[in-house]
Scaffold this motif. Structure first.
Motif, PDB file in Angstrom:
ATOM      1  N   PRO A 145       0.799  -1.227   0.000  1.00  0.00           N
ATOM      2  CA  PRO A 145       0.000   0.000   0.000  1.00  0.00           C
ATOM      3  C   PRO A 145       0.833   1.280   0.000  1.00  0.00           C
ATOM      4  CG  PRO A 145      -0.893  -1.575   1.572  1.00  0.00           C
ATOM      5  CD  PRO A 145       0.406  -2.141   1.105  1.00  0.00           C
ATOM      6  N   LEU A 146       1.910   1.332   0.781  1.00  0.00           N
ATOM      7  CA  LEU A 146       2.707   2.553   0.856  1.00  0.00           C
ATOM      8  C   LEU A 146       3.365   2.867  -0.483  1.00  0.00           C
ATOM      9  CD1 LEU A 146       3.746   4.855   2.596  1.00  0.00           C
ATOM     10  CD2 LEU A 146       5.674   3.393   3.278  1.00  0.00           C
ATOM     11  N   LEU A 149       0.652   4.160  -2.851  1.00  0.00           N
ATOM     12  CA  LEU A 149       0.266   5.538  -2.536  1.00  0.00           C
ATOM     13  C   LEU A 149       1.351   6.512  -2.977  1.00  0.00           C
ATOM     14  CD1 LEU A 149      -1.703   7.510  -1.239  1.00  0.00           C
ATOM     15  CD2 LEU A 149      -0.581   7.087   0.961  1.00  0.00           C
ATOM     16  N   ASN A 199      -2.182   0.413   9.121  1.00  0.00           N
ATOM     17  CA  ASN A 199      -0.846   0.571   8.560  1.00  0.00           C
ATOM     18  C   ASN A 199      -0.409   2.019   8.798  1.00  0.00           C
ATOM     19  OD1 ASN A 199       1.391   1.003   6.828  1.00  0.00           O
ATOM     20  ND2 ASN A 199       0.690  -0.586   5.419  1.00  0.00           N
ATOM     21  N   TRP A 202       1.424   4.050   5.968  1.00  0.00           N
ATOM     22  CA  TRP A 202       0.488   4.389   4.893  1.00  0.00           C
ATOM     23  C   TRP A 202      -0.464   5.488   5.329  1.00  0.00           C
ATOM     24  CZ3 TRP A 202      -4.867   4.071   4.704  1.00  0.00           C
ATOM     25  CH2 TRP A 202      -5.455   4.219   3.436  1.00  0.00           C
TER      26      TRP A 202
END
Length: 446
Positions: A145-146, A149, A199, A202
């Motif tokens: 996810p990070l 993004l 998270n 994130w």
């Protein structure tokens, strides 16, 4: 204690609660494209470094590879510079290696690198809601996810000139790319915020991006920031129609026959829904519900345990009485409960009861089945047809495509589908098999 807690059965609930997971929403109702855009940007003050020029080539290469079906001839270009730019883009196409296939006359992405796939999420010319949904629901198989993004924020922040020559078109092109990035992030929050909010790295990066929008000097960016911030606060509630007050027919400790089929179905559906809505999508990854690693999927394990518990409870209630008349009454009750489950969209509940009625100990009750009213025999046969395993549950799968939302799908079939798809996934590589990711996204979009 009130009557709903006095039914003689043990309720399996998750060990801890998580925020609700929005499994599907009507994205068309939340269109950000109506936000007014400013035309007062001065693009002459914007510059690009060499690294980002390479990223722009990636973007243009993806556009050419996806939408240009025929190789253009040299006389299709108005200048040698345009021809040289096209040749450079074709070189970038080979490095991105975005592949498409035709599905019912529609171009569908079937594979590509992570950079290529991310560029398609916010592509000015490529608009495929299914692609965006399936990507966001399955991305953790190939990108964390990070990182995702970070790529989206960079795509928003970098200026992306279109091949058009006029300044006004270039401004509109840039705004369109930015708006698509915001739309993608909003949809990401809609689908995944409840399980990604834990998270911390994130979440911090997301909040920083939203704050940069809210403090922007541009009105439309401040509006986008407010929309994303509001999306983070939205948490779906349990449907109110599941809270019909219980009215048992006896003041004593109620037994199963003291409840109407509607009340019993709503009670069981509420319990199923509370566990199902707590399942985070990562619990489905890599068969985490298996006994050797079940701590990765606590709510899936809880729902499986509840399925078995309810099935044995239904069978026990039918066998509890030695009186034929009462056994027929209990059997009739549970057949009617399955019909109520269907009207509530609880297919998990239907399969719990249907499995119990197919236990050998229940099927052997010949006198009980023969004494069943013909109307309820027809009702049972309808459920049997719906949940038939023929053609890989084709009748059930078809009903899901037309069922009203929200509904609770049969978890066992979801897990079987995931095991089959994951067994055919290739080892991690630069080239992503997005056909498989789309299949996984379709499952998670239920």
């Amino acid at each position: 204690a009130d009557a709903e807690n006095q039914i003689s059965m043990e309720v399996v609930t998750p060990s801890h609660s998580l925020p609700a997971l929005t499994l599907r929403t009507d994205w068309s109702k939340t269109n950000l494209y109506h936000i007014p855009m400013s035309r007062s940007l001065d693009i002459r003050n914007l510059s690009m470094n060499d690294d980002y020029r390479s990223e722009l080539a990636d973007e243009e290469a993806t556009r050419l590879n996806t939408y240009r079906e025929e190789t253009p001839r040299a006389d299709d270009f108005t200048s040698s510079e345009e021809l040289a730019e096209h040749d450079a883009c074709r070189v970038r196409v080979r490095s991105l290696n975005i592949t498409t296939h035709c599905d019912n006359g529609k171009h569908v992405i079937s594979g590509g690198t992570i950079s290529g796939l991310v560029s398609q999420l916010a592509n000015k010319e490529f608009q495929d809601k299914d692609f965006v949904s399936h990507f966001l629901l399955s991305h953790e198989y190939f990108v964390d996810p990070l990182t995702l993004l970070d790529k989206l924020v960079k795509r928003y922040q970098k200026y992306s000139p279109a091949p058009d020559s006029t300044e006004e078109k270039r401004i509109n092109y840039n705004l369109c790319i930015q708006l698509r990035v915001v739309n993608v992030i909003k949809k990401w929050l809609d689908y995944r915020y409840s399980d990604l909010m834990h998270n911390q790295s994130w979440l911090k990066a997301l909040i920083d991006f939203i704050e940069s929008l809210k403090t922007s000097s541009k009105d439309y960016e401040r509006s986008w920031g407010q929309v994303l911030e509001q999306q983070m606060k939205e948490v779906p509630d349990i449907p109110s129609n599941l809270f019909t007050p219980y009215q048992p027919r006896s003041r004593l400790t109620p037994r199963v026959l003291d409840f109407t089929p509607s009340v019993l179905a709503r009670h069981l559906t509420r319990e199923d829904y509370q566990i199902y809505r707590a399942i985070a999508i990562p619990e489905f990854y890599h068969q985490g519900w298996l006994s050797t690693k079940s701590d990765r999927s606590p709510h899936i394990v809880a729902l499986i345990a509840r399925f078995n518990h309810i099935s044995y409870w239904v069978a026990t209630e039918i066998l509890r009485s030695d009186d034929l008349r009462k056994r027929v009454q209990v059997l009739t009750l549970f057949i009617r409960v399955m019909k109520e489950f269907r009207s509530l969209g609880n297919y998990q509940g239907i399969m719990q009861v249907f499995s119990a009625l197919n236990f050998t100990c229940i099927q052997r009750l010949e006198k009980t089945w023969k004494s069943l009213n013909h109307k309820y025999v027809i009702m049972y046969n309808e459920i049997q047809t719906l949940m038939s395993q023929e053609h890989n549950f084709s009748n059930y799968r078809h009903e899901l495509t037309i069922a009203d939302l929200p509904f609770i799908p049969f978890l066992g079939l979801i897990l079987n589908d995931l095991v089959f798809i994951e067994s055919h996934l290739e080892e991690k590589s630069e080239q992503i098999n997005f056909r498989k990711m789309s299949q996984i996204g379709q499952i998670f979009s239920l």
